[in-house]
Motif scaffolding. Sequence first.
Motif, short mmCIF file in Angstrom:
data_model
loop_
_atom_site.label_atom_id
_atom_site.label_comp_id
_atom_site.label_asym_id
_atom_site.label_seq_id
_atom_site.Cartn_x
_atom_site.Cartn_y
_atom_site.Cartn_z
N HIS A 1 0.81 -1.22 0.00
CA HIS A 1 0.00 0.00 0.00
C HIS A 1 0.84 1.28 0.00
O HIS A 1 0.35 2.34 -0.38
CB HIS A 1 -0.91 0.03 1.24
N VAL A 2 2.07 1.19 0.47
CA VAL A 2 2.90 2.38 0.67
C VAL A 2 4.20 2.24 -0.11
O VAL A 2 4.81 1.16 -0.14
CB VAL A 2 3.19 2.59 2.17
N ASP A 3 4.64 3.34 -0.73
CA ASP A 3 5.81 3.34 -1.60
C ASP A 3 6.97 4.17 -1.08
O ASP A 3 8.01 4.25 -1.73
CB ASP A 3 5.40 3.88 -2.98
N GLY A 4 6.79 4.81 0.08
CA GLY A 4 7.87 5.61 0.63
C GLY A 4 7.47 6.28 1.92
O GLY A 4 6.27 6.42 2.22
N LEU A 5 8.48 6.71 2.69
CA LEU A 5 8.24 7.37 3.97
C LEU A 5 8.96 8.71 4.00
O LEU A 5 10.03 8.88 3.41
CB LEU A 5 8.74 6.51 5.13
N MET B 1 10.71 -6.40 -0.23
CA MET B 1 10.83 -7.76 -0.76
C MET B 1 9.60 -8.60 -0.43
O MET B 1 9.15 -9.41 -1.25
CB MET B 1 12.10 -8.42 -0.22
N ALA B 2 9.02 -8.39 0.76
CA ALA B 2 7.81 -9.11 1.13
C ALA B 2 6.65 -8.78 0.21
O ALA B 2 5.75 -9.59 0.00
CB ALA B 2 7.44 -8.80 2.58
N SER B 3 6.67 -7.56 -0.36
CA SER B 3 5.60 -7.13 -1.26
C SER B 3 5.90 -7.46 -2.72
O SER B 3 5.11 -7.12 -3.61
CB SER B 3 5.37 -5.63 -1.12
N GLY B 4 7.06 -8.10 -2.97
CA GLY B 4 7.43 -8.45 -4.33
C GLY B 4 8.05 -7.32 -5.11
O GLY B 4 8.12 -7.37 -6.35
N ARG B 5 8.55 -6.30 -4.40
CA ARG B 5 9.17 -5.16 -5.07
C ARG B 5 10.65 -5.09 -4.71
O ARG B 5 11.05 -5.52 -3.62
CB ARG B 5 8.49 -3.85 -4.64
#
Length: 347
Positions: free
Chosen positions: A253-257, A284-288
């Motif tokens: 759901h999130v791409d950066g902080l 890595m858990a999200s496949g990215r």
Amino acid sequence: MTTLRATVRLQLHAGFDFDAAAAQVDYFARLGISHLYLSPIASAVPGSTHGYDNVDPTRISPELGGEQGFRRLSDAARQHGMGILLDIVPNHMAVHPANAWWNDVLRNGRRSAHAGWFDIDWDAPECDGRLWLAVLDRPLAAALADGVLHLDIDGEGPCLRHHDLALPLSPLSYPAQADSWPGWIARCQRSPQRMQDVLQRQAYRLGWWRTGADHTNYRRFFDIDGLVALRMELPEVFDAVHALPLRLVAEGHVDGLRVDHVDGLADPQGYLGRLRSGLDQAAMASGRPAEAITLHVEKILADDEALPADWACDGTTGYDFMDQVGALLHDSEAGPALHALWHSASG
């Protein structure tokens, strides 16, 4: 995976929640925005208009729409090929009854499981080994004499009230049997000396608000008494505060902080290294790939200062660049050049 190109900052609150933001996603996409940059989404003081006064970093704010509302916004962004950046607040929390960690410290003092989580100097001079709370509207003696302090019972047991403020009492300072509380409260209210004795048995020491600058023995956000600093250098504190954002990254759901007030931390370099490692694992858990998740910090750079090269982040949120742009926009001689640029870009 969307490349970070242009963000729109969304200041979320009860009047502009996740669903209200989702309704604007189509417009933002047509503007060419690549990422929604959200203000802090963790549970904050009720009625907060900004989210930096968080009370529970482990839970998405119900006032914003909770977990389901956030997922709806995330889905809307993905459908338009957009990503989400989160603003996180690791440095401090709100001093508020809704903050369960802080309330536990007020109730149990050094015996609290969270006593070491906050940056408190328990041995500060004149504090008697207690937490100094500069919350009274007048000196303590006057507050007792004028009757603006009184005992009450809330969902957790007996408490101390000062106008709208409710403070928990140490379990060692009142009877164990609940059916004896009303009588005990009545006796204490009739005797200023009994009230004084109750106050002496608390993990905190009450003070007039004007004493805050001299006696407050917990680290604050600058000089704001209502925000208490966290010891983010402790692994257990780091893990508790970052469990939510790292989970949202791992779930895709999130791409950066964006890290708020990184200079307030005891060890910014160590903190960013730990966070970067957590983000890499979550990615890595999200496949990215790890580099798909960006990490920026709020860092105000002086004219002769550069971002430390050993900080594991992608840069600052750009206050220095904002100053440069502001100088250009306010320079009257820049008018013709800006007009020509706008005309060529927009037609």
